[in-house]
Write an enzyme that holds these catalytic residues in place. Structure first.
Site, PDB file in Angstrom:
ATOM      1  N   GLY A   1       0.822  -1.206   0.000  1.00  0.00           N
ATOM      2  CA  GLY A   1       0.000   0.000   0.000  1.00  0.00           C
ATOM      3  C   GLY A   1       0.849   1.246   0.000  1.00  0.00           C
ATOM      4  O   GLY A   1       2.005   1.238   0.433  1.00  0.00           O
TER       5      GLY A   1
ATOM      6  N   GLY B   1       0.500   5.765   0.470  1.00  0.00           N
ATOM      7  CA  GLY B   1      -0.340   6.864   0.930  1.00  0.00           C
ATOM      8  C   GLY B   1       0.424   8.161   0.872  1.00  0.00           C
ATOM      9  O   GLY B   1       1.586   8.219   0.431  1.00  0.00           O
TER      10      GLY B   1
ATOM     11  N   MET C   1       1.593   9.826   3.289  1.00  0.00           N
ATOM     12  CA  MET C   1       2.654   9.947   4.285  1.00  0.00           C
ATOM     13  C   MET C   1       3.375   8.621   4.466  1.00  0.00           C
ATOM     14  O   MET C   1       3.559   8.140   5.573  1.00  0.00           O
ATOM     15  CB  MET C   1       2.077  10.428   5.616  1.00  0.00           C
ATOM     16  CG  MET C   1       1.552  11.848   5.564  1.00  0.00           C
ATOM     17  SD  MET C   1       1.280  12.538   7.203  1.00  0.00           S
ATOM     18  CE  MET C   1       0.091  11.395   7.874  1.00  0.00           C
TER      19      MET C   1
ATOM     20  N   VAL D   1       3.479   1.287   2.724  1.00  0.00           N
ATOM     21  CA  VAL D   1       3.264   0.182   3.660  1.00  0.00           C
ATOM     22  C   VAL D   1       3.747  -1.104   3.004  1.00  0.00           C
ATOM     23  O   VAL D   1       3.372  -1.419   1.876  1.00  0.00           O
ATOM     24  CB  VAL D   1       1.782   0.063   4.059  1.00  0.00           C
ATOM     25  CG1 VAL D   1       1.591  -1.073   5.057  1.00  0.00           C
ATOM     26  CG2 VAL D   1       1.282   1.372   4.656  1.00  0.00           C
TER      27      VAL D   1
ATOM     28  N   ASP E   1      -9.773  11.024  10.851  1.00  0.00           N
ATOM     29  CA  ASP E   1      -9.736  10.585   9.453  1.00  0.00           C
ATOM     30  C   ASP E   1     -10.359   9.200   9.301  1.00  0.00           C
ATOM     31  O   ASP E   1      -9.848   8.360   8.561  1.00  0.00           O
ATOM     32  CB  ASP E   1      -8.299  10.587   8.932  1.00  0.00           C
ATOM     33  CG  ASP E   1      -8.232  10.587   7.404  1.00  0.00           C
ATOM     34  OD1 ASP E   1      -9.228  11.003   6.763  1.00  0.00           O
ATOM     35  OD2 ASP E   1      -7.202  10.177   6.845  1.00  0.00           O
TER      36      ASP E   1
END
Length: 340
Positions: free
Chosen positions: A15, A17, A19, A22, A126
């Protein structure tokens, strides 16, 4: 296979994102697979957010928070439990709108996990289907876990800036968050209502428009959760859970009424197979032969001692610099107030 910081062997990317990325990784110390979030060269503020995320060691079956970290050169890695069933967003993409009873179970678990987060004095800020992970359960009762504390805030911690940066995902956060309100647990409860609407309809809430609850037993709960005035929302997760129980949408214990549907929701293992030569028991043996899946953990020990993680002096230097910048910002704000 070089281990990052002498502890985490990154295997494959699972994954990405805003920031960090992963990875599926092997934890040499715990001798198990973990999800490793890797941060590269970013500004000090981002680093501090990651350090805060790492500090949120909330132990709860419906929360997945970082449980370890390490640093090496220009990278920082945070380790979390490896959740294999994808996210609620993945389930929505595969299935579409979910049965009311299934949604009620997910909401009940979400509120229980959120209760632990709020009890720790943290506001997530979030919550959305992509940040709600699922264990692999097939068509049985789902098991939800709240993840991604990258923009979490502490209760009673005022924001240093207002209006310049909007934290959260459009369509999910409440009106006051758009205007830079300080962290408040009722902001998360609004988002629970927005998420519930999406689970029932399959459509993401439109940013800037009031939430319209779909008809059904959960409509009253969603209406309370998404009230524009924070004071009109449930004050706590316990009150929200009570309203959920009173809605009659929760199935009886140990029952799965959605299983009788022609196409019941099903949570699959979303992770790809381990790349060769990795096995279910971990990394390949030092003699070059792969282990058999299910081998005893003791057999996964490398033939040479695991090196100690290198010094984290660079991370400490970054934190010191960030603290210095924060002090300058506070001093500037105080001077501005005195000169008004």
């Amino acid at each position: 296979m070089n281990a990052l910081a002498g502890r985490y062997q990154l295997i494959d990317l699972i994954g990405t994102g805003g920031m960090g990325s992963v990875w599926r990784a092997w934890d040499l110390r715990k001798r198990t697979y973990v999800a490793a979030k890797v941060l590269g060269q970013h500004d000090a503020g981002t680093l501090l957010r990651f350090v805060r995320e790492q500090s949120l060691r909330i132990q709860h079956p419906h929360v997945v928070a970082p449980h370890g970290w390490a640093a090496e050169d220009d990278k920082v890695v945070f380790a979390m439990d490896l959740v294999r069933g994808g996210s609620v967003a993945t389930l929505l993409g595969d299935h579409g709108p979910l049965p009311t009873a299934y949604v009620a179970v997910l909401l009940d678990q979400l509120l229980h996990g959120l209760s632990a987060i709020h009890t720790a004095g943290v506001v997530h800020r979030d919550l959305k289907p992509a940040n709600l992970l699922l264990e692999v359960t097939g068509t049985a009762t789902p098991h939800l876990r709240i993840s991604d504390f990258g923009i979490a805030g502490l209760v009673d911690e005022p924001r240093m800036t207002r209006h310049s940066t909007i934290l959260g995902t459009p369509g999910y956060f409440p009106p006051e968050q758009l205007h830079g309100a300080d962290p408040d647990p009722r902001q998360d409860l609004y988002t629970v209502g927005a998420v519930a609407t999406e689970l029932l309809t399959g459509s993401r809430p439109a940013p800037g428009t009031p939430i319209t609850p779909p008809p059904g037993p959960l409509a009253g709960l969603i209406q309370h959760l998404t009230a524009e005035d924070p004071a009109a929302r449930p004050a706590t997760t316990f009150e929200a859970a009570r309203l959920l129980a009173e809605s009659g949408a929760l199935p009886a214990a140990n029952t799965t009424p959605w299983s009788d549907a022609p196409e019941p929701p099903e949570v699959f293992n979303q992770l790809p197979p381990l790349p060769a030569p990795w096995t279910a028991a971990g990394p390949p043996r030092q003699d070059g032969r792969d282990r058999e899946p299910g081998a005893a953990p003791r057999s996964t020990a490398p033939s040479s001692p695991v090196p100690r993680p290198p010094s984290n002096r660079r991370l400490l230097a970054w934190l010191a610099a960030a603290s210095f910048l924060g002090a300058l910002a506070l001093a500037g704000a105080a001077t501005w107030l005195l000169l008004r």
